[in-house]
Design an enzyme around this catalytic site. Structure first.
Site, mmCIF file in Angstrom:
data_model
loop_
_atom_site.group_PDB
_atom_site.id
_atom_site.type_symbol
_atom_site.label_atom_id
_atom_site.label_comp_id
_atom_site.label_asym_id
_atom_site.label_seq_id
_atom_site.Cartn_x
_atom_site.Cartn_y
_atom_site.Cartn_z
ATOM 1 N N ASN A 166 45.109 36.950 43.330
ATOM 2 C CA ASN A 166 43.797 37.065 43.971
ATOM 3 C C ASN A 166 43.815 36.143 45.177
ATOM 4 O O ASN A 166 44.090 34.950 45.039
ATOM 5 C CB ASN A 166 42.674 36.608 43.036
ATOM 6 C CG ASN A 166 42.473 37.556 41.859
ATOM 7 O OD1 ASN A 166 43.102 38.606 41.774
ATOM 8 N ND2 ASN A 166 41.592 37.172 40.955
ATOM 9 N N TYR A 176 41.725 35.162 48.964
ATOM 10 C CA TYR A 176 40.556 35.359 49.827
ATOM 11 C C TYR A 176 40.638 34.604 51.146
ATOM 12 O O TYR A 176 40.138 35.073 52.149
ATOM 13 C CB TYR A 176 39.282 34.909 49.094
ATOM 14 C CG TYR A 176 38.900 35.794 47.934
ATOM 15 C CD1 TYR A 176 38.142 36.937 48.135
ATOM 16 C CD2 TYR A 176 39.321 35.498 46.639
ATOM 17 C CE1 TYR A 176 37.794 37.763 47.077
ATOM 18 C CE2 TYR A 176 38.973 36.324 45.574
ATOM 19 C CZ TYR A 176 38.217 37.454 45.794
ATOM 20 O OH TYR A 176 37.883 38.273 44.758
ATOM 21 N N HIS A 217 38.448 37.579 31.388
ATOM 22 C CA HIS A 217 37.825 37.253 32.672
ATOM 23 C C HIS A 217 36.648 36.318 32.387
ATOM 24 O O HIS A 217 35.497 36.632 32.694
ATOM 25 C CB HIS A 217 37.405 38.527 33.401
ATOM 26 C CG HIS A 217 37.324 38.387 34.898
ATOM 27 N ND1 HIS A 217 38.045 39.157 35.765
ATOM 28 C CD2 HIS A 217 36.595 37.550 35.666
ATOM 29 C CE1 HIS A 217 37.758 38.812 37.023
ATOM 30 N NE2 HIS A 217 36.879 37.826 36.984
ATOM 31 N N HIS A 250 21.999 30.993 30.409
ATOM 32 C CA HIS A 250 20.709 30.768 29.745
ATOM 33 C C HIS A 250 20.271 29.306 29.856
ATOM 34 O O HIS A 250 19.083 29.008 29.772
ATOM 35 C CB HIS A 250 20.787 31.211 28.273
ATOM 36 C CG HIS A 250 20.946 32.695 28.121
ATOM 37 N ND1 HIS A 250 21.522 33.288 27.029
ATOM 38 C CD2 HIS A 250 20.621 33.715 28.964
ATOM 39 C CE1 HIS A 250 21.539 34.603 27.189
ATOM 40 N NE2 HIS A 250 20.997 34.890 28.358
ATOM 41 N N ASN A 290 42.489 36.162 34.076
ATOM 42 C CA ASN A 290 42.083 36.135 35.469
ATOM 43 C C ASN A 290 41.839 34.689 35.908
ATOM 44 O O ASN A 290 40.979 34.002 35.350
ATOM 45 C CB ASN A 290 40.778 36.917 35.667
ATOM 46 C CG ASN A 290 40.347 36.905 37.119
ATOM 47 O OD1 ASN A 290 41.017 37.491 37.983
ATOM 48 N ND2 ASN A 290 39.273 36.198 37.419
ATOM 49 N N GLU A 291 42.590 34.230 36.896
ATOM 50 C CA GLU A 291 42.356 32.959 37.575
ATOM 51 C C GLU A 291 42.264 31.743 36.659
ATOM 52 O O GLU A 291 41.208 31.088 36.577
ATOM 53 C CB GLU A 291 41.079 33.060 38.445
ATOM 54 C CG GLU A 291 41.164 34.163 39.483
ATOM 55 C CD GLU A 291 40.009 34.137 40.492
ATOM 56 O OE1 GLU A 291 39.034 33.405 40.274
ATOM 57 O OE2 GLU A 291 40.114 34.834 41.511
ATOM 58 N N ARG A 305 40.437 48.311 38.133
ATOM 59 C CA ARG A 305 40.655 47.072 37.384
ATOM 60 C C ARG A 305 39.317 46.614 36.810
ATOM 61 O O ARG A 305 38.369 46.382 37.566
ATOM 62 C CB ARG A 305 41.230 45.984 38.306
ATOM 63 C CG ARG A 305 41.385 44.669 37.598
ATOM 64 C CD ARG A 305 41.923 43.529 38.474
ATOM 65 N NE ARG A 305 41.901 42.330 37.646
ATOM 66 C CZ ARG A 305 41.521 41.122 38.046
ATOM 67 N NH1 ARG A 305 41.172 40.904 39.291
ATOM 68 N NH2 ARG A 305 41.503 40.115 37.203
ATOM 69 N N GLU A 312 42.758 41.015 43.631
ATOM 70 C CA GLU A 312 41.443 40.840 44.258
ATOM 71 C C GLU A 312 41.625 40.420 45.708
ATOM 72 O O GLU A 312 42.512 39.614 46.016
ATOM 73 C CB GLU A 312 40.603 39.736 43.587
ATOM 74 C CG GLU A 312 40.070 40.074 42.228
ATOM 75 C CD GLU A 312 39.229 38.960 41.619
ATOM 76 O OE1 GLU A 312 38.706 38.101 42.368
ATOM 77 O OE2 GLU A 312 39.103 38.952 40.384
ATOM 78 N N GLN A 314 30.185 40.292 34.911
ATOM 79 C CA GLN A 314 29.555 40.475 36.214
ATOM 80 C C GLN A 314 28.826 41.805 36.355
ATOM 81 O O GLN A 314 27.979 41.948 37.234
ATOM 82 C CB GLN A 314 30.592 40.323 37.326
ATOM 83 C CG GLN A 314 31.098 38.892 37.447
ATOM 84 C CD GLN A 314 32.119 38.748 38.544
ATOM 85 O OE1 GLN A 314 33.288 39.012 38.328
ATOM 86 N NE2 GLN A 314 31.693 38.339 39.716
ATOM 87 N N ASP A 369 22.391 38.916 32.033
ATOM 88 C CA ASP A 369 21.824 39.634 30.878
ATOM 89 C C ASP A 369 21.776 41.146 31.117
ATOM 90 O O ASP A 369 22.001 41.931 30.194
ATOM 91 C CB ASP A 369 20.394 39.140 30.579
ATOM 92 C CG ASP A 369 20.389 37.748 29.955
ATOM 93 O OD1 ASP A 369 21.476 37.171 29.750
ATOM 94 O OD2 ASP A 369 19.280 37.239 29.669
#
Ligand SMILES: *[C@@H]1O[C@H](CO)[C@@H](O)[C@H](O)[C@H]1NC(C)=O
Ligand SMILES: *[C@@H]1O[C@H](CO)[C@@H](O)[C@H](O)[C@H]1NC(C)=O
Ligand SMILES: *[C@@H]1O[C@H](CO)[C@@H](O)[C@H](O)[C@H]1NC(C)=O
Ligand SMILES: *[C@@H]1O[C@H](CO)[C@@H](O)[C@H](O)[C@H]1NC(C)=O
Ligand SMILES: *[C@@H]1O[C@H](CO)[C@@H](O)[C@H](O)[C@H]1NC(C)=O
Length: 519
Positions: free
Chosen positions: A328, A330, A150, A63, A195-196, A99, A393, A43, A74
């Site tokens: 995590n 939200y 991740h 891509h 992660n997740e 993190r 998160e 990210q 990229d």
């Protein structure tokens, strides 16, 4: 006189409930509570083909034009070149830890050559990059909290061994984890294996919204989950036997979970559906690792033969393979029962919805429901015997990236306040909190459209300048005060000063009534 006194006491109680016990809770977090901020490799880093890095599944997925506006990572935030500047931003937030994740393809670009022994060397530019990040953090007394995976699986492993759908992945992952512990573990003391996994397995292998874009909802997500749990348990075991006594670090896994709330709170079928939803989303991974080594009973019952089975040895290895519980969180969803359809998520036999009155965000799925956070933490406390939890998160999107972001300040203050209540009033064993995200980033298939940052990133400028949002200062204030001390007090003041305020209020009220009496 008694009537007046009664009125005065009523006023006093009303006043007290507004400033004290009602909605917003004023108190501080435990003294050793840890504050942090997070990112992940794909990210933010960019430099997708620099420094000897090989292609991973998200490079390929992007891509192939699968994202919003065909955006790719990229270049992203170009943190591969700008990490020093990012660490200054982290420093100015005043947090205890950062993190971030390591890109597997930067340190082992050819995992098959590495495993077969054809080429046992790590990619030195990739190792140098993470050494530089870690050393720079430590220079400023910021602890590195490192996620090993991740979502950026080497493309070669996707093609040659079937990625997470293939059983050989467990040994490849262990090679990588072992190399990372060995190379960075003298300085990194906090490790997250994955992660997740829910997102990796469902969105990557069931709904095809995420890389590697597989749409086989009835079997492949469960095979993916099975291999991730085994990979986690094996890597945990590797750390425990090869590194723990010398490096003295801790290892856990980070799972994402929405709070599953019954749509009708007094309907037992809705209550059961919410429990089922929670077991499928969080229990899928947490039950084997944090409870008894195996899947939740409701998953075994509903999925049948399509759910892979653990051997007794695997159950023993899964069971208790953690030093902490990474969460995590939200948002919250409303749950009611639905008729069975075949294939995940039909296996859950439930229907999800969101209350139209809940405040929205820049993401359709992310509604602002602060109380749901406290419910989630209490569910974990009850279900897994109150493990040591770290929030890895939490945060909110918008689409405008404005630096004047009261909606984000509101979200953080309300959610962190519910966390405080969960710790102080409910006894939940949470030892740290991580804001997502340090800056606006490449948000997976939502490209640069959905923005979580405490700092904005200008993606139209090749220099990718960062600007603090108002929420960065608001988060810093929470960190510096270690929570929300009573109004008019400093970090160390006790609640006695708010009692003083109440007493002054009472005296003022009494005086005014005697004035009224005298007239
Ligand atoms: C994304 O790429 C596809 C080709 O795969 C193209 O048809 C489409 O116009 C592109 N969209 C944008 C917004 O550039
Ligand atoms: C071995 O792998 C490293 C890291 O990818 C690479 O730099 C080196 O050129 C490779 N050596 C051989 C002989 O392939
Ligand atoms: C996943 O693995 C199963 C079992 O080997 C296989 O039948 C299926 O085709 C695989 N799916 C993909 C997308 O490779
Ligand atoms: C899992 O570990 C706990 C704690 O060590 C132990 O009490 C329990 O018997 C184990 N369960 C299984 C199924 O091995
Ligand atoms: C930006 O978006 C957020 C959330 O969607 C909204 O609350 C806010 O008013 C917007 N701000 C501006 C300046 O457009």
């Amino acid at each position: 006189m008694e009537i007046f006194l009664g009125f005065v006491l009523l006023s006093f109680n009303g006043y007290h409930s507004v400033i004290g016990t009602d909605d917003f809770y004023h108190d501080t977090f435990p003294n050793d509570f840890l504050w942090g901020v997070a990112t992940s490799s794909y990210q933010i880093e960019g430099a997708w083909n620099e420094g000897g890095k090989s292609e991973h599944i998200w490079d390929r997925f992007s891509h192939d034009n699968n994202n919003w506006h065909n955006d790719t990572g990229d270049i992203a935030c170009d943190s591969y070149h700008k990490y020093m500047e990012d660490i200054q931003l982290i420093r100015s937030l005043g947090v205890d830890f950062y993190r971030f994740s390591i890109a597997w393809t930067r340190i082992i670009p050819d995992p098959i050559a590495y495993r077969t022994g054809r080429n046992k060397s790590l990619n030195q530019p990739g190792v140098n990059y993470y050494n530089n990040v870690i050393n720079e953090l430590i220079k400023y007394n910021i602890k590195p909290l490192v996620t090993l995976y991740h979502w950026d699986l080497p493309q070669s492993l996707q093609e040659k061994i079937g990625g997470w759908n293939g059983s050989d992945i467990v040994d490849y992952y262990n090679d990588y984890a072992d190399a990372a512990f060995k190379t960075f573990g003298d300085r990194v003391k906090h490790w997250i294996t994955f992660n997740e996994p829910w997102v990796i397995c469902w969105m990557g292998h069931g709904s095809a919204e995420y890389a590697p874009g597989i749409k086989e909802p009835s079997v492949t997500p469960y095979r993916c989950g099975h291999h991730i749990i085994k990979s986690h348990a094996k890597a945990y075991d590797t750390y425990k036997h090869r590194y723990k006594t010398t490096q003295k670090g801790i290892v856990g896994i980070t799972m994402n979970s929405d709070t599953m709330h019954p749509k009708n709170e007094i309907n037992q079928e809705h209550i059961d559906a919410a429990e089922r939803g929670q077991q499928f989303m969080l229990g899928w991974f947490a039950h084997p690792i944090y409870k008894d080594g195996d899947y939740p009973k409701v998953m075994k019952d509903n999925i049948g033969d399509r759910l892979p089975k653990f051997t007794p040895q695997e159950i023993a290895l899964n069971n208790g393979s953690f030093d902490f519980f990474g969460l995590n969180h939200y948002t919250t969803v409303l749950v009611e029962p639905a008729k069975k359809e075949f294939g995940f998520p039909g296996d859950l036999r439930l229907q999800l919805s969101r209350d139209p009155s809940w405040t929205g965000s820049g993401s359709y799925w992310l509604k602002v429901v602060p109380w749901g956070f406290r419910d989630m933490l209490n569910w974990i406390k009850k279900e897994y015997n109150n493990p040591k939890v770290i929030i890895t998160e939490n945060g909110i999107t918008d689409n405008n990236g404005t630096t004047n972001d009261p909606h984000r300040i509101y979200y953080y203050r309300q959610y962190i306040n519910q966390l405080l209540k969960a710790i102080k009033q409910d006894g939940c064993n949470v030892f740290g909190y991580t804001a997502w995200c340090l800056l606006d980033t490449f948000e997976w298939n939502r490209g640069f459209h959905e923005k979580f940052g405490l700092h904005s990133t200008d993606f139209s400028d090749p220099a990718r300048p960062r600007t603090p949002k108002r929420s960065a200062a608001a988060y810093t204030e929470i960190v510096n005060q270690n929570g929300f001390p009573p109004v008019g007090t400093s970090t160390t003041a006790s609640s006695s000063s708010s009692d003083v305020q109440n007493l002054i209020m009472l005296i003022l009220l009494c005086v005014s009534f005697f004035c009224i009496l005298n007239e």
